[in-house]
Design a protein around this motif. Sequence first.
Motif, PDB file in Angstrom:
ATOM      1  N   GLU A 201       0.885  -1.275   0.168  1.00 55.49           N
ATOM      2  CA  GLU A 201      -0.106  -0.155  -0.042  1.00 55.49           C
ATOM      3  C   GLU A 201       0.787   1.315   0.180  1.00 55.49           C
ATOM      4  N   ILE A 202       1.916   1.337   0.982  1.00 55.54           N
ATOM      5  CA  ILE A 202       2.591   2.326   0.822  1.00 55.54           C
ATOM      6  C   ILE A 202       3.618   2.605  -0.326  1.00 55.54           C
ATOM      7  N   MET A 203       3.939   1.535  -0.983  1.00 50.93           N
ATOM      8  CA  MET A 203       4.853   1.720  -2.264  1.00 50.93           C
ATOM      9  C   MET A 203       3.744   2.238  -3.294  1.00 50.93           C
ATOM     10  N   ARG A 204       2.746   2.080  -3.468  1.00 50.11           N
ATOM     11  CA  ARG A 204       1.726   2.708  -4.174  1.00 50.11           C
ATOM     12  C   ARG A 204       1.401   4.247  -3.726  1.00 50.11           C
ATOM     13  N   LEU A 205       1.894   4.652  -2.653  1.00 44.57           N
ATOM     14  CA  LEU A 205       1.495   6.149  -2.353  1.00 44.57           C
ATOM     15  C   LEU A 205       2.561   7.172  -2.840  1.00 44.57           C
ATOM     16  N   PRO A 206       2.064   8.113  -3.596  1.00 45.53           N
ATOM     17  CA  PRO A 206       3.114   8.970  -4.289  1.00 45.53           C
ATOM     18  C   PRO A 206       3.836   9.748  -3.247  1.00 45.53           C
ATOM     19  N   ALA A 207       4.855   9.068  -2.593  1.00 44.91           N
ATOM     20  CA  ALA A 207       5.690   9.597  -1.510  1.00 44.91           C
ATOM     21  C   ALA A 207       7.075   9.017  -1.615  1.00 44.91           C
ATOM     22  N   THR A 208       7.770   9.647  -0.590  1.00 49.17           N
ATOM     23  CA  THR A 208       9.099   9.390  -0.490  1.00 49.17           C
ATOM     24  C   THR A 208       9.385   8.034   0.162  1.00 49.17           C
ATOM     25  N   LYS A 209       9.861   6.793  -0.443  1.00 45.77           N
ATOM     26  CA  LYS A 209      10.131   5.614   0.404  1.00 45.77           C
ATOM     27  C   LYS A 209      11.631   5.494   0.270  1.00 45.77           C
ATOM     28  N   VAL A 210      12.172   4.783   1.406  1.00 47.96           N
ATOM     29  CA  VAL A 210      13.615   4.612   1.557  1.00 47.96           C
ATOM     30  C   VAL A 210      13.759   3.214   1.878  1.00 47.96           C
ATOM     31  N   VAL A 211      14.369   2.451   1.166  1.00 49.15           N
ATOM     32  CA  VAL A 211      14.459   0.898   1.429  1.00 49.15           C
ATOM     33  C   VAL A 211      15.911   0.490   1.648  1.00 49.15           C
ATOM     34  N   GLU A 212      16.431   0.142   3.039  1.00 44.56           N
ATOM     35  CA  GLU A 212      17.607  -0.425   3.377  1.00 44.56           C
ATOM     36  C   GLU A 212      17.636  -2.008   2.918  1.00 44.56           C
ATOM     37  N   HIS A 213      18.673  -2.178   2.397  1.00 46.34           N
ATOM     38  CA  HIS A 213      18.979  -3.728   1.766  1.00 46.34           C
ATOM     39  C   HIS A 213      18.177  -3.890   0.537  1.00 46.34           C
ATOM     40  N   PRO A 214      18.041  -2.910  -0.455  1.00 46.15           N
ATOM     41  CA  PRO A 214      17.401  -3.104  -1.772  1.00 46.15           C
ATOM     42  C   PRO A 214      17.474  -4.273  -2.548  1.00 46.15           C
ATOM     43  N   ASP A 215      18.645  -4.654  -2.631  1.00 41.11           N
ATOM     44  CA  ASP A 215      18.782  -6.064  -3.113  1.00 41.11           C
ATOM     45  C   ASP A 215      18.193  -7.166  -2.730  1.00 41.11           C
ATOM     46  N   ILE A 216      18.353  -7.421  -1.247  1.00 45.44           N
ATOM     47  CA  ILE A 216      17.129  -8.619  -0.860  1.00 45.44           C
ATOM     48  C   ILE A 216      15.607  -8.170  -1.208  1.00 45.44           C
ATOM     49  N   PHE A 217      15.339  -6.915  -0.850  1.00 45.17           N
ATOM     50  CA  PHE A 217      14.009  -6.512  -1.269  1.00 45.17           C
ATOM     51  C   PHE A 217      13.437  -6.848  -2.699  1.00 45.17           C
ATOM     52  N   VAL A 218      14.306  -6.534  -3.599  1.00 49.44           N
ATOM     53  CA  VAL A 218      14.077  -7.063  -4.946  1.00 49.44           C
ATOM     54  C   VAL A 218      13.939  -8.455  -5.347  1.00 49.44           C
ATOM     55  N   ARG A 219      14.816  -9.187  -4.506  1.00 52.62           N
ATOM     56  CA  ARG A 219      15.203 -10.404  -4.898  1.00 52.62           C
ATOM     57  C   ARG A 219      13.746 -11.372  -4.291  1.00 52.62           C
ATOM     58  N   GLU A 220      13.068 -10.746  -3.132  1.00 48.21           N
ATOM     59  CA  GLU A 220      11.927 -11.423  -2.495  1.00 48.21           C
ATOM     60  C   GLU A 220      10.634 -10.731  -3.157  1.00 48.21           C
ATOM     61  N   THR A 221      10.728  -9.812  -3.940  1.00 49.77           N
ATOM     62  CA  THR A 221       9.384  -9.254  -4.198  1.00 49.77           C
ATOM     63  C   THR A 221       9.445  -9.085  -5.729  1.00 49.77           C
ATOM     64  N   GLU A 222       8.165  -8.416  -6.407  1.00 53.96           N
ATOM     65  CA  GLU A 222       7.993  -8.195  -7.685  1.00 53.96           C
ATOM     66  C   GLU A 222       9.014  -6.981  -8.062  1.00 53.96           C
ATOM     67  N   TYR A 223       9.436  -6.177  -7.338  1.00 53.76           N
ATOM     68  CA  TYR A 223      10.129  -4.938  -7.834  1.00 53.76           C
ATOM     69  C   TYR A 223      11.506  -5.452  -8.398  1.00 53.76           C
ATOM     70  N   SER A 224      12.095  -4.544  -9.139  1.00 50.07           N
ATOM     71  CA  SER A 224      13.504  -4.692  -9.552  1.00 50.07           C
ATOM     72  C   SER A 224      14.212  -3.399  -9.125  1.00 50.07           C
ATOM     73  N   LEU A 225      15.525  -3.581  -9.373  1.00 47.16           N
ATOM     74  CA  LEU A 225      16.353  -2.331  -8.998  1.00 47.16           C
ATOM     75  C   LEU A 225      16.107  -1.185 -10.114  1.00 47.16           C
ATOM     76  N   ASP A 226      15.392  -1.201 -11.266  1.00 47.96           N
ATOM     77  CA  ASP A 226      15.041  -0.275 -12.284  1.00 47.96           C
ATOM     78  C   ASP A 226      13.819   0.454 -11.759  1.00 47.96           C
ATOM     79  N   ASP A 227      13.272   0.010 -10.637  1.00 46.75           N
ATOM     80  CA  ASP A 227      12.297   0.704 -10.261  1.00 46.75           C
ATOM     81  C   ASP A 227      12.697   1.951  -9.139  1.00 46.75           C
ATOM     82  N   PHE A 228      13.832   1.672  -8.647  1.00 49.99           N
ATOM     83  CA  PHE A 228      14.602   2.814  -7.882  1.00 49.99           C
ATOM     84  C   PHE A 228      14.957   3.824  -8.576  1.00 49.99           C
ATOM     85  N   ASP A 229      14.819   5.225  -8.062  1.00 50.19           N
ATOM     86  CA  ASP A 229      15.369   6.289  -8.403  1.00 50.19           C
ATOM     87  C   ASP A 229      16.573   6.640  -8.101  1.00 50.19           C
TER      88      ASP A 229
END
Length: 257
Positions: A201-229
Amino acid sequence: MEEKEWYLEYQINKNRPGLLGEIASLLGMLRINIVTINGVEHMRRGMLIKSQDDEAIMRLKYILESMDVISLRKIREPKLRDRLAVRHGRYIERDEDEKKLFRFVRDELGLLVDFMAELFKKEGHRLIGIRGMPRVGKTESIVAASVCASKRWSFLSSTLLRQTIRSQLADDELSEDHIYIIDGIVSTMRASERHQMLVGEIMRLPATKVVEHPDIFVRETEYSLDDFDYIIELRSEEGEKITYEAVDSGFSSFDIS
């Protein structure tokens, strides 16, 4: 006509006495004001200048390019990295191939906080990833940057003081003006389905999100590093290897990251 700001940077080829005074006098004759000046690298000087006359800037460019004691490197509308370089006296290290990747070491925490604070001030969706080993200062830097940007922040997951896994947020925490902090390891490998729904829900919110350990996050979810600004790497020292072997082996020193 309103004054326009420019960033000027030059390499000093021959550091003779009075060189800065000569350039300052030249700017004065062209009615160009100096806003800030600092050394930005070894034998380089950067400055923010203001002028109402674009033609004066072009004349300045022509004159500086004809001087043999300096080499003009940049004269352009200032970017964020330019402003921070003048403010801190050093440039943020940016990957030449992966333009959204920025590298810092622990001695540069002040520069990192300032950099993130400027990103946090921008409106709308922004996804930022930050890599680093435990106890290097990732979470503390995010919180400090939120304070500098005068933004409220909320942890969805964290290990800063103790393991935090949120399954819901209060009404006053649901705001496009918030900074949302997510621990990519905790949220994807240790959290409940309810927590993961909140993260979605928060990922869809038009706000700033900061993800620590993004490599694990993208490995375990549908997101990719290309989604990161932006991807930020923070190391204790130059050359330190950022690895997740402890996570993959089942034991995790990241529990106290």
